[in-house]
Design an enzyme around this catalytic site. Structure first.
Site, mmCIF file in Angstrom:
data_model
loop_
_atom_site.group_PDB
_atom_site.id
_atom_site.type_symbol
_atom_site.label_atom_id
_atom_site.label_comp_id
_atom_site.label_asym_id
_atom_site.label_seq_id
_atom_site.Cartn_x
_atom_site.Cartn_y
_atom_site.Cartn_z
ATOM 1 N N GLU A 50 11.125 -44.792 -9.730
ATOM 2 C CA GLU A 50 10.317 -45.257 -8.589
ATOM 3 C C GLU A 50 10.661 -46.669 -8.118
ATOM 4 O O GLU A 50 9.786 -47.524 -7.993
ATOM 5 C CB GLU A 50 8.831 -45.127 -8.945
ATOM 6 C CG GLU A 50 8.455 -43.690 -9.269
ATOM 7 C CD GLU A 50 7.014 -43.507 -9.765
ATOM 8 O OE1 GLU A 50 6.246 -44.474 -9.760
ATOM 9 O OE2 GLU A 50 6.674 -42.376 -10.152
ATOM 10 N N GLU A 72 8.710 -33.393 -11.719
ATOM 11 C CA GLU A 72 7.263 -33.566 -11.995
ATOM 12 C C GLU A 72 6.464 -32.639 -11.084
ATOM 13 O O GLU A 72 5.496 -33.044 -10.438
ATOM 14 C CB GLU A 72 6.841 -35.024 -11.762
ATOM 15 C CG GLU A 72 7.634 -36.025 -12.586
ATOM 16 C CD GLU A 72 7.133 -37.462 -12.484
ATOM 17 O OE1 GLU A 72 6.028 -37.679 -11.942
ATOM 18 O OE2 GLU A 72 7.853 -38.363 -12.950
HETATM 19 O O1 9MR Z 1 0.761 -38.199 -15.808
HETATM 20 C C1 9MR Z 1 0.737 -39.584 -16.067
HETATM 21 C C2 9MR Z 1 -0.700 -40.043 -16.275
HETATM 22 O O2 9MR Z 1 -1.218 -39.495 -17.465
HETATM 23 C C3 9MR Z 1 -0.759 -41.554 -16.303
HETATM 24 O O3 9MR Z 1 -2.111 -41.967 -16.336
HETATM 25 C C4 9MR Z 1 -0.067 -42.126 -15.094
HETATM 26 C C5 9MR Z 1 -0.140 -43.630 -15.114
HETATM 27 O O4 9MR Z 1 0.845 -44.270 -14.416
HETATM 28 O O5 9MR Z 1 1.272 -41.679 -15.058
HETATM 29 C C6 9MR Z 1 1.368 -40.301 -14.888
HETATM 30 O O6 9MR Z 1 2.701 -39.886 -14.741
HETATM 31 C C7 9MR Z 1 3.433 -40.410 -13.643
HETATM 32 C C8 9MR Z 1 4.884 -40.447 -14.033
HETATM 33 O O7 9MR Z 1 5.037 -41.161 -15.221
HETATM 34 C C9 9MR Z 1 5.732 -41.049 -12.926
HETATM 35 N N1 9MR Z 1 5.531 -40.371 -11.664
HETATM 36 C C10 9MR Z 1 4.145 -40.185 -11.257
HETATM 37 C C11 9MR Z 1 3.359 -39.520 -12.377
HETATM 38 C C12 9MR Z 1 1.962 -39.223 -11.938
HETATM 39 O O8 9MR Z 1 1.301 -40.429 -11.714
#
Ligand code: 9MR
Length: 371
Positions: free
Chosen positions: A160, A265
């Site tokens: 990102e 994802e």
């Molecule tokens: O699924 C993840 C969630 O449990 C966390 O709270 C969150 C915090 O940043 O991150 C989520 O995963 C993210 C991933 O690492 C990167 N792309 C977006 C995902 C959804 O937020």
């Protein structure tokens, strides 16, 4: 077979430990027909695991993971705030268990993620000097990627790094190190994990402007002789609004640069939201209108979800020569981050399996996809 009948018959088979049922035919077969088997010669089918799941604390999830998926990504436990909570102090207690789970079950293990502006330990946010940040980056990559060489098969090296308009995100890394931090991260990861695939991963990069940004990153890496093997389109989309054309154009554009494409994802939002993507800093307030289906998703929406998943997989199959993996962001609806984002405490339904780990119509459509 009529789907309603399948839903009645199926849970029984599920509970007694059947793998997957092929329900398009008149007979139900119970072995070796997981999604991972159906798509075996096309691409890997992955899922993201939370810590209960890779520690075997959830028997239903465990059975599903083993029957359906051949790749796993840790939802959180390899992020910097968890593995390096304080400068030079590493904590691999959970990530080691995640990796052991993958090795034991012969799954293609993804590392997520080395360099990301979010979920950073507070000490990194406080760094103000170039040298210190450079030192953090190189030590973090060497230590974390180095620890799992040979076990983790692919790393999201940078996650990102782009704004929606395709420009570089003004993260602490960009501010102090300039855009070369991306090249440095990939070069350091290639040294720490020489036989591991290296990825750039982002959401909304199917959108034309952001796609151009991702193309610029790939070209920047290639021009600097830094290895990049694939690009991950995260795939946080909305039912009824999946941008098929943008997705297809992006798959083709990325592949033309000589890298593989992955959907990393995948989930399909079914609840109201007034923006797209996965910027975790964006939030909305809860209200009954924002959480319209606290008990059950209406059948009409369940059907729409299934149709969108089917259409997406038809697109992925069309480009299977360019796609190496499709990973869902979570195992079942109850596990999804979308229950708490961008609105806390909603009941969301974005995946293939329901809160009881039972398959939904979307699952059956992917299992029985026509080729
Ligand atoms: O699924 C993840 C969630 O449990 C966390 O709270 C969150 C915090 O940043 O991150 C989520 O995963 C993210 C991933 O690492 C990167 N792309 C977006 C995902 C959804 O937020």
């Amino acid at each position: 077979m009529n789907l309603k009948i399948v839903h009645i018959v199926f849970p029984f088979l599920w509970i007694i430990g059947a793998g997957v049922v092929n329900c398009s035919a008149q007979k139900l077969s119970v072995k070796g027909n997981g999604l991972k088997d159906i798509y075996k010669s096309d691409f890997l089918i992955g899922t993201a695991l939370n810590s209960d799941q890779f520690q075997g604390k959830n028997a239903l999830a465990d059975r599903l993971i083993k029957a359906q998926f051949n790749s796993i990504t840790p939802e959180n436990v390899l992020k910097a705030e968890i593995v390096q909570p304080a400068w030079g102090r590493f904590d691999f207690s959970l990530s080691d268990r995640f990796v052991d789970y993958g090795v034991r079950n012969k799954l293609f293990i993804i590392g997520h993620t080395l360099i990301w502006h979010s979920q950073l330990p507070p000490f990194v946010e406080a760094i103000t000097s170039k040298d210190s940040l450079r030192q953090f980056m190189s030590q973090h990559i060497a230590k974390v990627a180095g620890r799992y060489t040979g076990k983790i098969k692919g790393w999201d090296v940078v996650n990102e790094a782009l704004n929606e308009d395709g420009t570089y995100r003004n993260s602490v890394f960009l501010k102090l190190l300039g855009k070369d931090y991306i090249t440095d991260a990939f070069k350091q990861a290639a040294v720490a994990a020489p036989h591991t695939e290296l990825y750039y991963n982002d959401y909304n990069i199917e959108q034309p402007r952001k796609r151009e940004g991702a193309i610029a990153i790939i070209k920047q890496l290639q021009a600097a002789d830094a290895r990049i093997d694939a690009v991950g389109i995260q795939g946080h989309w909305h039912v009824g609004k999946v941008p098929y054309r943008d997705i297809e154009e992006s798959i083709v554009a990325f592949a033309a640069l000589g890298v593989k494409v992955m959907i990393t994802e995948l989930d399909l939002e079914v609840l109201p939201r007034n923006f797209s993507g996965a910027d975790v800093s964006q939030r909305m307030v809860n209200s009954p209108e924002m959480n319209p289906f606290p008990k059950k998703l209406p059948d009409s929406l369940q059907r729409k979800l299934a149709i969108d998943y089917e259409q997406l997989f038809n697109l992925f199959l069309k480009h299977k020569d360019k796609i190496s993996r499709v990973t869902f962001w979570g195992v079942a609806d109850g596990d999804s981050w979308l229950n708490d984002w961008p609105v806390k405490g909603r009941t969301n339904y974005p995946l293939l399996f329901d809160r009881n780990y039972k398959p939904k119509e979307a699952f059956y459509r992917l299992l029985n996809i026509k080729r």
